[in-house]
Design an enzyme around this catalytic site. Structure first.
Site, short mmCIF file in Angstrom:
data_model
loop_
_atom_site.label_atom_id
_atom_site.label_comp_id
_atom_site.label_asym_id
_atom_site.label_seq_id
_atom_site.Cartn_x
_atom_site.Cartn_y
_atom_site.Cartn_z
CG MET A 74 -1.95 -1.12 1.12
SD MET A 74 -3.19 -1.08 2.40
CE MET A 74 -4.17 0.31 1.88
CG ASP A 134 -6.76 1.74 -8.75
OD1 ASP A 134 -5.63 1.25 -8.56
OD2 ASP A 134 -7.20 2.68 -8.07
CD GLU A 135 -7.81 -0.40 -4.72
OE1 GLU A 135 -7.39 -1.43 -4.15
OE2 GLU A 135 -7.44 0.74 -4.41
CB ALA A 136 -5.81 -5.55 -10.32
CB CYS A 169 8.81 -4.22 9.92
SG CYS A 169 10.27 -3.21 10.29
CB ALA A 205 3.87 1.71 -3.77
CB ILE A 215 -11.99 -8.00 1.43
CG1 ILE A 215 -11.25 -8.80 0.34
CG2 ILE A 215 -12.41 -6.63 0.92
CD1 ILE A 215 -12.11 -9.16 -0.85
CB SER A 216 -11.18 -5.04 6.29
OG SER A 216 -11.67 -4.00 7.10
N GLY A 236 -9.91 0.10 3.68
CA GLY A 236 -9.40 1.14 4.56
C GLY A 236 -8.17 1.79 3.97
#
Length: 183
Positions: free
Chosen positions: A11, A81-83, A179, A13, A164-165, A167
């Site tokens: 996320m 987008d959001e593939a 990390c 990027a 899937i959530s 946000g």
């Protein structure tokens, strides 16, 4: 020859920003594009592709029932987008669209969820895409961010929940592998 492209990252990027730039480049040359985004992602309003930097465009939406091959308009390029929210069948439809109808298809999305599990759409895009490109981002520790973690309303990492959530920065952080495991 047209191809299916998958451009992925953790996320934040710049995936949506890159997609909007590609659309602009095509249109600046007088070519028509069609933009799609997932109906499930309504963070900025349904049917909107929005960069965290501010630019936003209207887009057609896809849901689990949408058939890209049957509904593809006559355009120079299709941008998705959001593939990660594509179904395996939809990833195959986009691959077929590029190779049978000769329309380049460029998909942008996450590779994995907050638990490090693959999204089905992304797995199929990794398999079918003719070109796979990683968009880079960095972790707070300075290393390359390749993973995402979900946090609760108190900023505490979540280690269970639905895949899937929807946000943004308040729910998800991008991190490096180290990390991710030590966070």
């Amino acid at each position: 020859m047209a191809k299916l492209y998958f451009r992925y990252s953790a996320m934040n990027a710049g995936k949506s920003t890159a997609l909007l730039q590609v659309a602009h480049n095509y249109e600046e040359q007088g070519q028509k594009v069609c933009l799609y985004t997932a109906a499930i992602d309504n963070r900025y309003g349904t049917g909107k592709i929005t960069s965290r930097l501010g630019p936003q465009r209207e887009a057609a939406i896809f849901d689990a029932e949408f058939d890209f091959f049957e509904n593809a308009p006559a355009v120079s390029c299709i941008l998705v987008d959001e593939a990660q929210f594509l179904s395996p069948a939809q990833a195959r439809q986009l691959h077929k669209l590029a190779h049978v109808r000769g329309i380049p298809v460029i998909c942008y999305g996450l590779r994995s969820d907050f638990l490090g599990e693959p999204f089905p759409g992304s797995s199929y895009l990794m398999t079918l895409a003719d070109t796979i490109e990683e968009l880079k981002n960095i972790c707070t520790c300075g290393k390359k961010a390749t993973m995402n973690i979900r946090v609760d309303e108190h900023g505490k990492r979540m280690t269970a929940g639905e895949q899937i959530s929807i946000g943004g920065n308040d729910r998800y952080h991008h991190v490096c592998g180290r990390c991710f495991y030590h966070g």
